[in-house]
Design an enzyme around this catalytic site. Structure first.
Site, PDB file in Angstrom:
ATOM      1  N   ASP A  81       0.819  -1.223   0.000  1.00 31.72           N
ATOM      2  CA  ASP A  81       0.000   0.000   0.000  1.00 31.72           C
ATOM      3  C   ASP A  81       0.850   1.270   0.000  1.00 31.72           C
ATOM      4  OD1 ASP A  81      -2.655  -0.857  -0.173  1.00 31.72           O
ATOM      5  OD2 ASP A  81      -2.848  -1.175   1.997  1.00 31.72           O
ATOM      6  N   ARG A 106       0.510  -1.498   7.605  1.00 30.37           N
ATOM      7  CA  ARG A 106       0.986  -0.261   6.983  1.00 30.37           C
ATOM      8  C   ARG A 106       1.921   0.558   7.875  1.00 30.37           C
ATOM      9  NH1 ARG A 106      -2.981   3.192   3.359  1.00 30.37           N
ATOM     10  NH2 ARG A 106      -0.906   3.774   2.630  1.00 30.37           N
ATOM     11  N   ARG A 152     -10.295   5.841  10.420  1.00 27.53           N
ATOM     12  CA  ARG A 152      -8.834   5.761  10.487  1.00 27.53           C
ATOM     13  C   ARG A 152      -8.242   6.776  11.467  1.00 27.53           C
ATOM     14  NH1 ARG A 152      -6.710   2.897   6.010  1.00 27.53           N
ATOM     15  NH2 ARG A 152      -8.188   1.245   5.517  1.00 27.53           N
ATOM     16  N   HIS A 181     -11.743   7.027   4.280  1.00 23.77           N
ATOM     17  CA  HIS A 181     -10.852   8.189   4.379  1.00 23.77           C
ATOM     18  C   HIS A 181     -11.613   9.403   3.841  1.00 23.77           C
ATOM     19  CE1 HIS A 181      -6.699   5.945   4.128  1.00 23.77           C
ATOM     20  NE2 HIS A 181      -6.854   6.428   5.342  1.00 23.77           N
ATOM     21  N   CYS A 281      -5.245   9.288  -3.635  1.00 24.32           N
ATOM     22  CA  CYS A 281      -4.526   8.426  -2.690  1.00 24.32           C
ATOM     23  C   CYS A 281      -3.057   8.268  -3.085  1.00 24.32           C
ATOM     24  CB  CYS A 281      -5.156   7.039  -2.626  1.00 24.32           C
ATOM     25  SG  CYS A 281      -6.886   7.046  -2.164  1.00 24.32           S
TER      26      CYS A 281
HETATM   27  N1  ARG Z   1      -5.369  -0.072   1.007  1.00 23.96           N
HETATM   28  C1  ARG Z   1      -5.167   1.251   1.514  1.00 23.96           C
HETATM   29  C2  ARG Z   1      -5.778   1.381   2.887  1.00 23.96           C
HETATM   30  O1  ARG Z   1      -6.854   0.869   3.096  1.00 23.96           O
HETATM   31  C3  ARG Z   1      -5.731   2.263   0.583  1.00 23.96           C
HETATM   32  C4  ARG Z   1      -5.407   3.666   0.980  1.00 23.96           C
HETATM   33  C5  ARG Z   1      -6.009   4.677   0.070  1.00 23.96           C
HETATM   34  N2  ARG Z   1      -5.507   5.949   0.361  1.00 23.96           N
HETATM   35  C6  ARG Z   1      -6.247   7.060   0.519  1.00 23.96           C
HETATM   36  N3  ARG Z   1      -5.644   8.186   0.629  1.00 23.96           N
HETATM   37  N4  ARG Z   1      -7.547   6.991   0.611  1.00 23.96           N
HETATM   38  O2  ARG Z   1      -5.216   1.982   3.782  1.00 23.96           O
END
Ligand code: ARG
Length: 288
Positions: A81, A106, A152, A181, A281
């Protein structure tokens, strides 16, 4: 005849002025969907790294064609990612606030980006103590940061960002797990200037009732997206004030933006979407 203020002329003509940007991006050389941390990710579905690389390269070259500068950070094996650069830093006036990821998979990404900033001459680099997924949840309007929470970034990270970056931070609550997000539900079309307020686009249904009322109060002229715009990641756009990079499928939103003087520029992100990401993203903006 009454003399018209330039601002009024600009507004009535919907004249959109692009500003040259500086972006940081990470090639998806080790792209994969090995784990699922959002509803878009399905590890049982195949991904094509070659296609992801081609789509990403086209996105990078699109920014360059528009006159923007794109810096690249070296991707790391085992961090699929890491291509989603927006999650790893918020940079305003040359001050860098790094990231602290919620998902353990991550977590190591944040330090690679921290080191990139230090190696590129940024002296003011602070790492957050709260969960903070950076521009994934933070949108700069030119006056303040609109900050998402609910899935998040911790609400306490909003206050921390305000203290560290020295800009007002306004909290908004996300309620739909598909739009986990802020940058999947809202983006800034043009930043506030002396003579014009910021102009944004957002998908109201992704927000709590209170946050929707706050957005309506602050941005009465916003472009409101519908479910179809949101589902194809149309709100994950990147605007320079005039050119708006959008997923190819976001044709409805593109038409409405064109009607307001913007220039839609399409990007195919079908492979990156398998990880729950789109153009924004992949794009961390470095604001000097
Ligand atoms: N797979 C990543 C996650 O879920 C995707 C992140 C996408 N990034 C964003 N800025 N929305 O964290």
């Amino acid at each position: 005849m009454i003399a018209t203020e330039p601002s009024h002329t600009l507004r009535s003509m919907n004249l959109r002025v692009p500003l040259t940007r500086r972006y940081l991006m990470c090639p998806p050389r080790y792209f994969a969907v090995d784990y699922a941390i959002n509803p878009w990710m399905d590890p049982s579905q195949p991904v094509d790294v070659g296609r992801a690389m081609a789509q990403w390269t086209e996105l990078r070259d699109t920014y360059r064609r528009l006159g923007h500068t794109v810096e690249e950070i070296e991707p790391q094996p085992g961090l699929p990612d890491m291509v989603f650069a927006a999650n790893s830093g918020t940079v305003i006036d040359g001050r860098v606030l790094g990231a602290r990821f919620r998902a353990k998979e991550r977590v190591p990404e944040a330090d690679h980006y921290r080191r990139w900033f230090l190696e590129h001459g940024y002296r003011d680099v602070v790492m957050p103590s709260r969960i903070n997924e950076a521009e994934g949840d933070f949108a700069w309007t030119g006056r303040m940061i609109l900050a998402g929470t609910g899935f998040r970034t911790d609400p306490e990270a909003h206050a921390e960002a305000q203290e560290i970056l020295g800009v007002p931070v306004l909290s908004l609550r996300l309620v739909d797990p598909r739009y986990y997000h802020l940058d999947t539900a809202l983006f800034v079309l043009s930043e506030a200037t002396e003579s014009r307020p910021a102009h944004i686009a957002y998908y109201p249904e992704a927000f709590s009732a209170g946050s929707r009322r706050v957005l309506a109060r602050l941005f009465p002229d916003a472009v409101l997206a519908d479910a179809a715009d949101a589902e194809c990641f149309g709100l994950n756009g990147v605007s320079d004030g005039r050119n708006v990079v959008l997923p190819v499928e976001a044709t409805g939103l593109a038409d409405r933006l064109a009607g307001q003087g913007y220039e839609p520029v399409f990007a195919d992100i079908s492979e990156l979407r398998k990880a729950g990401g789109g153009p924004k993203c992949c794009t961390l903006e470095i604001r000097k």
